[in-house]
Design a protein around this motif. Structure first.
Motif, PDB file in Angstrom:
ATOM      1  N   ASP A  61       0.880  -1.160   0.048  1.00 57.71           N
ATOM      2  CA  ASP A  61       0.037  -0.078  -0.064  1.00 57.71           C
ATOM      3  C   ASP A  61       0.922   1.139  -0.029  1.00 57.71           C
ATOM      4  O   ASP A  61       0.721   2.130   0.586  1.00 57.71           O
ATOM      5  CB  ASP A  61      -1.103  -0.159   1.205  1.00 57.71           C
ATOM      6  N   ASP A 325      -4.873  10.155  -1.797  1.00 50.35           N
ATOM      7  CA  ASP A 325      -6.038   9.195  -1.944  1.00 50.35           C
ATOM      8  C   ASP A 325      -6.894   9.741  -2.617  1.00 50.35           C
ATOM      9  O   ASP A 325      -8.085   9.179  -2.901  1.00 50.35           O
ATOM     10  CB  ASP A 325      -6.690   8.837  -0.539  1.00 50.35           C
ATOM     11  N   GLU A 383      -6.025  -0.548  -3.715  1.00 53.00           N
ATOM     12  CA  GLU A 383      -7.520  -0.321  -3.855  1.00 53.00           C
ATOM     13  C   GLU A 383      -8.104  -0.426  -5.073  1.00 53.00           C
ATOM     14  O   GLU A 383      -9.136  -0.936  -5.264  1.00 53.00           O
ATOM     15  CB  GLU A 383      -7.783   1.077  -3.070  1.00 53.00           C
ATOM     16  N   ARG A 411      -7.260   6.457  -6.637  1.00 50.14           N
ATOM     17  CA  ARG A 411      -6.193   7.319  -5.940  1.00 50.14           C
ATOM     18  C   ARG A 411      -4.998   7.313  -6.858  1.00 50.14           C
ATOM     19  O   ARG A 411      -3.969   8.325  -6.726  1.00 50.14           O
ATOM     20  CB  ARG A 411      -5.857   6.424  -4.641  1.00 50.14           C
TER      21      ARG A 411
HETATM   22  O1  TEU Z   1      -6.291   6.309   4.028  1.00 54.13           O
HETATM   23  C1  TEU Z   1      -7.429   5.763   4.707  1.00 54.13           C
HETATM   24  C2  TEU Z   1      -8.680   6.031   4.128  1.00 54.13           C
HETATM   25  O2  TEU Z   1      -9.594   6.704   4.520  1.00 54.13           O
HETATM   26  C3  TEU Z   1      -8.694   6.162   2.362  1.00 54.13           C
HETATM   27  O3  TEU Z   1      -7.590   5.245   2.021  1.00 54.13           O
HETATM   28  C4  TEU Z   1     -10.028   5.632   2.091  1.00 54.13           C
HETATM   29  O4  TEU Z   1     -10.328   4.656   2.840  1.00 54.13           O
HETATM   30  C5  TEU Z   1      -9.808   4.667   0.777  1.00 54.13           C
HETATM   31  O5  TEU Z   1      -9.447   5.951  -0.146  1.00 54.13           O
HETATM   32  C6  TEU Z   1     -11.087   4.395   0.565  1.00 54.13           C
HETATM   33  O6  TEU Z   1     -11.933   5.205  -0.179  1.00 54.13           O
HETATM   34  C7  TEU Z   1      -5.175   6.233   5.036  1.00 54.13           C
HETATM   35  C8  TEU Z   1      -4.130   6.471   3.878  1.00 54.13           C
HETATM   36  O7  TEU Z   1      -4.180   7.981   3.471  1.00 54.13           O
HETATM   37  C9  TEU Z   1      -4.021   5.604   2.672  1.00 54.13           C
HETATM   38  O8  TEU Z   1      -3.301   5.842   1.537  1.00 54.13           O
HETATM   39  C10 TEU Z   1      -3.906   4.165   3.021  1.00 54.13           C
HETATM   40  O9  TEU Z   1      -4.144   3.310   1.975  1.00 54.13           O
HETATM   41  C11 TEU Z   1      -4.885   3.938   4.303  1.00 54.13           C
HETATM   42  O10 TEU Z   1      -4.865   4.804   5.244  1.00 54.13           O
HETATM   43  C12 TEU Z   1      -4.343   2.583   5.036  1.00 54.13           C
HETATM   44  O11 TEU Z   1      -3.461   3.191   5.657  1.00 54.13           O
END
Ligand code: TEU
Length: 556
Positions: A61, A325, A383, A411
């Motif tokens: 990730d 994201d 994702e 993302r």
């Molecule tokens: O993001 C959490 C988060 O809320 C987003 O990843 C969202 O849940 C996802 O895009 C689904 O819509 C944090 C970090 O910013 C992200 O890059 C990580 O993948 C995630 O936590 C897990 O650590």
């Protein structure tokens, strides 16, 4: 007037190191590359940089799966490189904020490797293990990356919880040893001189301990803003943040205003400020991210109103559109074809003139756009590829429809290499980058932007300095002046001595605008607009706003 903490008038720049600048020919960004761009950031005028994780990680990730909190991933460089970055940033008056991911670790972490397959490991209850229920997963909770949130450990017949990828095992914060490990990790980086921390999905760390099934949702209501989250944050804050005077920003997934008022209360018993995402779900019809949909303008304004008035004097918010994201805001809410520069500036002004601490995501300051990928092979994000598999291969969504959805929502849209100049690979690297560069880099790049005084770059530079010069931006009360308007977002900021009016046309057609006569804008001055002819004195109450026009009028 009480002395305001530095971060209440500061602007913070988010760097996604893998896509920022490659000092060599790896095709991925590194810490040396960041060092080489500090002068560019100094010219922009940012007060701090936030680095997303650069710790040891298998990169499932992209670093949010940490396997060693005390080591730098060689892909980004060495600890000596990091120390050099810290020293050079500080020398240039730029603070450094690190990303702390402690809701979960990588399943490659030594703690998890010890716990896996061994119920008697001293690290077993660093994680959350449950027996099967009726021969299946313990609960029906869904991972945020698709699929069930539990993964089987065959050797012990128990499942472990992962709210994100199956390679990201949730930590058990009920265990005081876990909380101590977190304090040790943060202290290590604070001791090195790191100025602050961004806390990844920190409002998910406290799970309801009876782990019930969720018969109306995906389980998030049983771990979001959970039962002991404030207790845990106060414990960490007292042990570390307050000791080092760290600035802290919590990423709050699916949170509420009430919890955020407590997370970011002025007494700083927990955090300095919070990220929330409600304004970035106005193109999620019925909360569903994986659809291609226009945004709901009225919903956007009411969310801004709720949070600006709710946190005023009672907490502190991070102001942002973009991060690693989220898709690029100029493609998402603006017009990246016909009005790229105008709409990028308007969108910037319409959050930077609010109360809070603005965050600029790398490339946002030059109006970078989504890349418009056309095949699944171009995507890298776990994702996005998980959801492609589920929706196309399991749910029968056509590949064409899914690619259209990814082009809007993935993302990866924000993770394309930073566009520095017109040379090959946009000056990001000498080798083919890990993720394709957006094709418009010959027109959209930092070198051209810095050379053009009317670029998005110089507009952002002016907003950053305005925040320091004009107190009402930091302290003023917020009022939406046209909540019912279908195209205009117009809000007032008012303090004892100053009134600021920020009026924004969110659409690509000119629109007649009648400013409130009681504001007497004739006595004011437009200090910022994306149409130069609109700046200066001589403002009138009735104006025709051009496509995506923004005006910030200061009325003393
Ligand atoms: O993001 C959490 C988060 O809320 C987003 O990843 C969202 O849940 C996802 O895009 C689904 O819509 C944090 C970090 O910013 C992200 O890059 C990580 O993948 C995630 O936590 C897990 O650590």
């Amino acid at each position: 007037k009480e002395q305001l903490e530095w971060w209440r008038t500061a602007t913070i720049y988010q760097i996604y190191p893998k896509s920022f600048c490659d000092s060599g020919d790896k095709g991925t960004g590194d810490i040396k590359g960041i060092i080489s761009k500090l002068d560019y950031l100094k010219q922009l005028g940012v007060d701090a940089i936030w680095l997303t994780p650069v710790y040891q990680s298998p990169m499932i990730d992209n670093g949010y799966d940490i396997s060693d909190y005390y080591a730098i991933n060689p892909q980004f460089g060495t600890m000596a490189d990091f120390d050099e970055l810290l020293a050079q940033a500080h020398q240039k008056g730029i603070k450094v904020v690190m990303d702390i991911v402690v809701n979960h670790t990588s399943t490659e972490h030594a703690w998890f490797q010890s716990a896996l397959g061994d119920k008697h490991s001293p690290y077993r209850d660093y994680y959350i293990w449950k027996d099967p229920v009726d021969g299946a997963e313990p609960t029906n909770w869904q991972s945020k990356f698709g699929g069930n949130a539990w993964e089987m450990d065959e050797a012990t017949g128990q499942y472990f919880l992962h709210l994100f990828a199956k390679e990201q095992a949730d930590l058990n914060w009920e265990n005081p040893k876990v909380r101590q490990e977190v304090k040790d990790v943060i202290s290590f980086w604070a001791e090195k001189g790191v100025d602050g921390f961004r806390l990844d999905v920190i409002n998910l760390i406290s799970k309801q301990q009876d782990f019930p099934n969720d018969d109306i949702g995906d389980g998030r209501r049983f771990y979001t803003d959970g039962p002991r989250v404030h207790e845990y944050l106060q414990e960490i804050s007292e042990a570390v943040f307050q000791k080092y005077g760290s600035v802290t920003v919590g990423e709050m997934s699916s949170t509420t205003l009430e919890h955020c008022q407590q997370y970011s209360a002025n007494d700083s018993k927990e955090l300095s400020m919070v990220f929330n995402f409600h304004h970035l779900k106005v193109d999620y019809p019925n909360g569903e991210k994986w659809t291609k949909a226009p945004f709901d303008f009225h919903q956007l304004k009411s969310i801004f109103n709720h949070w600006q008035t709710g946190l005023n004097g009672n907490g502190w918010g991070a102001l942002f559109w973009c991060n690693h994201d989220q898709p690029r805001v100029v493609s998402r809410l603006g017009d990246d074809q016909n009005y790229r520069v105008e709409s990028a500036k308007m969108l910037g002004a319409s959050v930077h003139m609010m109360q809070g601490t603005p965050y600029i995501f790398q490339g946002e300051e030059i109006g970078m756009t989504n890349p418009g990928y056309t095949s699944i092979e171009q995507y890298r994000d776990v994702e996005s590829t998980n959801m492609y598999d589920i929706m196309v291969n399991e749910q029968g969504v056509s590949e064409q429809d899914m690619l259209a959805i990814l082009a809007q929502k993935s993302r990866d849209n924000s993770r394309t290499p930073m566009q520095w100049d017109t040379s090959e690979y946009a000056g990001f690297s000498k080798a083919a980058p890990w993720l394709e560069v957006a094709a418009n880099y010959p027109e959209v790049n930092a070198e051209s932007a810095v050379a053009d005084e009317n670029s998005v770059f110089h507009f952002y530079r002016r907003m950053i300095s305005l925040r320091k010069e004009v107190d009402v931006i930091t302290t003023g009360d917020y009022t939406d002046m046209m909540p019912e308007h279908d195209r205009i977002f117009c809000f007032k900021r008012e303090s004892e001595h100053q009134i600021l009016l920020c009026v924004n046309n969110y659409y690509g057609e000119s629109v007649e605008c009648h400013l409130p006569v009681e504001l007497n804008v004739e006595s004011g001055e437009c200090v910022l607009s994306n149409y130069l002819a609109s700046e200066g004195k001589g403002q009138t109450a009735t104006i025709s706003l051009k496509p995506y026009e923004t005006r910030t009028i200061l009325i003393n």
